[in-house]
Design a protein around this motif. Structure first.
Motif, PDB file in Angstrom:
ATOM      1  N   ASP A 241     -10.266  -4.002 -61.957  1.00  0.00           N
ATOM      2  CA  ASP A 241     -10.817  -5.280 -62.409  1.00  0.00           C
ATOM      3  C   ASP A 241     -11.440  -6.066 -61.264  1.00  0.00           C
ATOM      4  O   ASP A 241     -12.175  -7.033 -61.504  1.00  0.00           O
ATOM      5  CB  ASP A 241      -9.720  -6.145 -63.051  1.00  0.00           C
ATOM      6  CG  ASP A 241      -9.133  -5.509 -64.299  1.00  0.00           C
ATOM      7  OD1 ASP A 241      -9.868  -4.773 -64.983  1.00  0.00           O
ATOM      8  OD2 ASP A 241      -7.942  -5.748 -64.577  1.00  0.00           O
ATOM      9  N   LEU A 242     -11.178  -5.661 -60.024  1.00  0.00           N
ATOM     10  CA  LEU A 242     -11.569  -6.460 -58.869  1.00  0.00           C
ATOM     11  C   LEU A 242     -12.756  -5.895 -58.097  1.00  0.00           C
ATOM     12  O   LEU A 242     -13.139  -6.460 -57.072  1.00  0.00           O
ATOM     13  CB  LEU A 242     -10.375  -6.594 -57.911  1.00  0.00           C
ATOM     14  CG  LEU A 242      -9.097  -7.198 -58.507  1.00  0.00           C
ATOM     15  CD1 LEU A 242      -8.003  -7.243 -57.454  1.00  0.00           C
ATOM     16  CD2 LEU A 242      -9.349  -8.586 -59.083  1.00  0.00           C
TER      17      LEU A 242
ATOM     18  N   THR B 229     -26.777 -11.229 -56.647  1.00  0.00           N
ATOM     19  CA  THR B 229     -25.793 -10.641 -55.741  1.00  0.00           C
ATOM     20  C   THR B 229     -24.448 -10.513 -56.442  1.00  0.00           C
ATOM     21  O   THR B 229     -23.943 -11.474 -57.025  1.00  0.00           O
ATOM     22  CB  THR B 229     -25.631 -11.496 -54.472  1.00  0.00           C
ATOM     23  OG1 THR B 229     -26.897 -11.605 -53.807  1.00  0.00           O
ATOM     24  CG2 THR B 229     -24.621 -10.862 -53.519  1.00  0.00           C
ATOM     25  N   LEU B 230     -23.890  -9.311 -56.405  1.00  0.00           N
ATOM     26  CA  LEU B 230     -22.579  -9.032 -56.982  1.00  0.00           C
ATOM     27  C   LEU B 230     -21.635  -8.631 -55.858  1.00  0.00           C
ATOM     28  O   LEU B 230     -22.031  -7.939 -54.922  1.00  0.00           O
ATOM     29  CB  LEU B 230     -22.646  -7.903 -58.014  1.00  0.00           C
ATOM     30  CG  LEU B 230     -23.583  -8.089 -59.208  1.00  0.00           C
ATOM     31  CD1 LEU B 230     -24.983  -7.583 -58.886  1.00  0.00           C
ATOM     32  CD2 LEU B 230     -23.058  -7.355 -60.438  1.00  0.00           C
ATOM     33  N   ASP B 231     -20.368  -9.038 -55.985  1.00  0.00           N
ATOM     34  CA  ASP B 231     -19.414  -8.738 -54.920  1.00  0.00           C
ATOM     35  C   ASP B 231     -18.034  -8.502 -55.521  1.00  0.00           C
ATOM     36  O   ASP B 231     -17.713  -9.005 -56.614  1.00  0.00           O
ATOM     37  CB  ASP B 231     -19.355  -9.891 -53.916  1.00  0.00           C
ATOM     38  CG  ASP B 231     -18.731  -9.476 -52.586  1.00  0.00           C
ATOM     39  OD1 ASP B 231     -18.388  -8.289 -52.443  1.00  0.00           O
ATOM     40  OD2 ASP B 231     -18.597 -10.347 -51.709  1.00  0.00           O
ATOM     41  N   ASP B 232     -17.212  -7.728 -54.789  1.00  0.00           N
ATOM     42  CA  ASP B 232     -15.831  -7.516 -55.202  1.00  0.00           C
ATOM     43  C   ASP B 232     -15.055  -8.820 -55.125  1.00  0.00           C
ATOM     44  O   ASP B 232     -15.391  -9.723 -54.357  1.00  0.00           O
ATOM     45  CB  ASP B 232     -15.154  -6.490 -54.289  1.00  0.00           C
ATOM     46  CG  ASP B 232     -15.721  -5.092 -54.453  1.00  0.00           C
ATOM     47  OD1 ASP B 232     -16.450  -4.850 -55.435  1.00  0.00           O
ATOM     48  OD2 ASP B 232     -15.423  -4.235 -53.587  1.00  0.00           O
ATOM     49  N   ALA B 233     -13.999  -8.904 -55.924  1.00  0.00           N
ATOM     50  CA  ALA B 233     -13.077 -10.032 -55.839  1.00  0.00           C
ATOM     51  C   ALA B 233     -12.114  -9.798 -54.675  1.00  0.00           C
ATOM     52  O   ALA B 233     -11.972  -8.669 -54.195  1.00  0.00           O
ATOM     53  CB  ALA B 233     -12.305 -10.168 -57.143  1.00  0.00           C
ATOM     54  N   PRO B 234     -11.455 -10.849 -54.183  1.00  0.00           N
ATOM     55  CA  PRO B 234     -10.437 -10.651 -53.142  1.00  0.00           C
ATOM     56  C   PRO B 234      -9.349  -9.692 -53.625  1.00  0.00           C
ATOM     57  O   PRO B 234      -8.991  -9.689 -54.809  1.00  0.00           O
ATOM     58  CB  PRO B 234      -9.874 -12.072 -52.920  1.00  0.00           C
ATOM     59  CG  PRO B 234     -10.968 -12.984 -53.381  1.00  0.00           C
ATOM     60  CD  PRO B 234     -11.643 -12.281 -54.524  1.00  0.00           C
TER      61      PRO B 234
END
Length: 245
Positions: A130-131, A108-113
């Protein structure tokens, strides 16, 4: 009879003043607080995309059901032997058209805050790009899992086949006519140790993990003793084909 007319120069001046007035009105409206990111036209477009994606999912399900009925009727009346049917079943499984069960893992990959800052001293603050998850990040995981000997791969709720293409537009994934938002989950059936090793040895994934450590992008790998991948339910558009065996 006296004919009145407007000189070209005066007509041009009127046009300039009218255009200036329009520009002024638009600028004033924007200055009053129009939020370009939540403009109603953009919201309508987003709603339309989501609705079309939902419709595509329903049509995929209907097409899969009809295809199963057609296959059943065709096999019943095609005069093939049991051996030929078994060979056809094996080919369909290899092509990703049938359910696949076995051990495997999911990534699972997700965006950073959006307010993330550098987690490592000395690194610059992140740029917006970058996020977020990019197309090459998803492709890196898919390619690594294939290299690790995956027997089948599912991205979100859709099975991948040889003609599948993983594409991102902005921060959304478009896969086989349907739209998804992060987090993105990629599941693979295969030897778990081999799949883990393939992920670990992929340079593109190692580069992604640097951003995980630096800025907080999401990364989670889960092993499964038993999992089931659905068969591919969409259409197949082949331009060229070569018989196997």
């Amino acid at each position: 009879m006296t004919r009145s007319f407007i000189r070209p120069a005066r007509l041009a001046a009127i046009g300039v003043f009218a255009l200036a007035g329009l520009i002024f009105w638009v600028s004033f409206n924007t200055a009053q607080g129009t939020n370009l990111r939540s403009d109603s036209s953009m919201l309508r477009l987003t709603d339309l995309i989501q609705e079309r994606s939902r419709q595509n999912a329903e049509l995929d399900s209907q097409a899969a059901s009809l295809r199963r009925q057609v296959d059943h009727l065709a096999r019943r009346d095609d005069g093939s032997t049991k051996g030929q049917d078994r060979r056809l079943d094996a080919l369909e499984e290899r092509a990703g058209m049938e359910k696949l069960k076995g051990e495997g893992l999911s990534v699972t990959l997700d965006d950073a805050p959006t307010n993330a800052t550098a987690k490592v001293p000395g690194l610059p603050d992140p740029e917006p790009n970058d996020l977020v998850i990019h197309q090459q990040d998803l492709q890196a995981v898919v390619n690594a899992l294939w290299r690790g000997g995956a027997k089948g791969i599912k991205v979100m709720d859709q099975r991948l086949i040889s003609t599948s293409a993983v594409r991102c537009v902005g921060n959304t994934l478009i896969l086989q006519g349907r739209v998804y938002s992060p987090p993105y989950t990629i599941s693979a059936v295969g030897d778990r140790d081999a799949l883990q090793a393939a992920l670990h040895n992929a340079p593109a994934i190692q580069n992604y993990l640097e951003y995980v450590d630096a800025y907080g992008l999401g990364w989670k790998v889960e092993e499964h003793k038993a999992m089931t991948l659905p068969g591919y339910s969409g259409t197949v558009d082949l331009r060229q084909a070569k018989p196997v065996g």
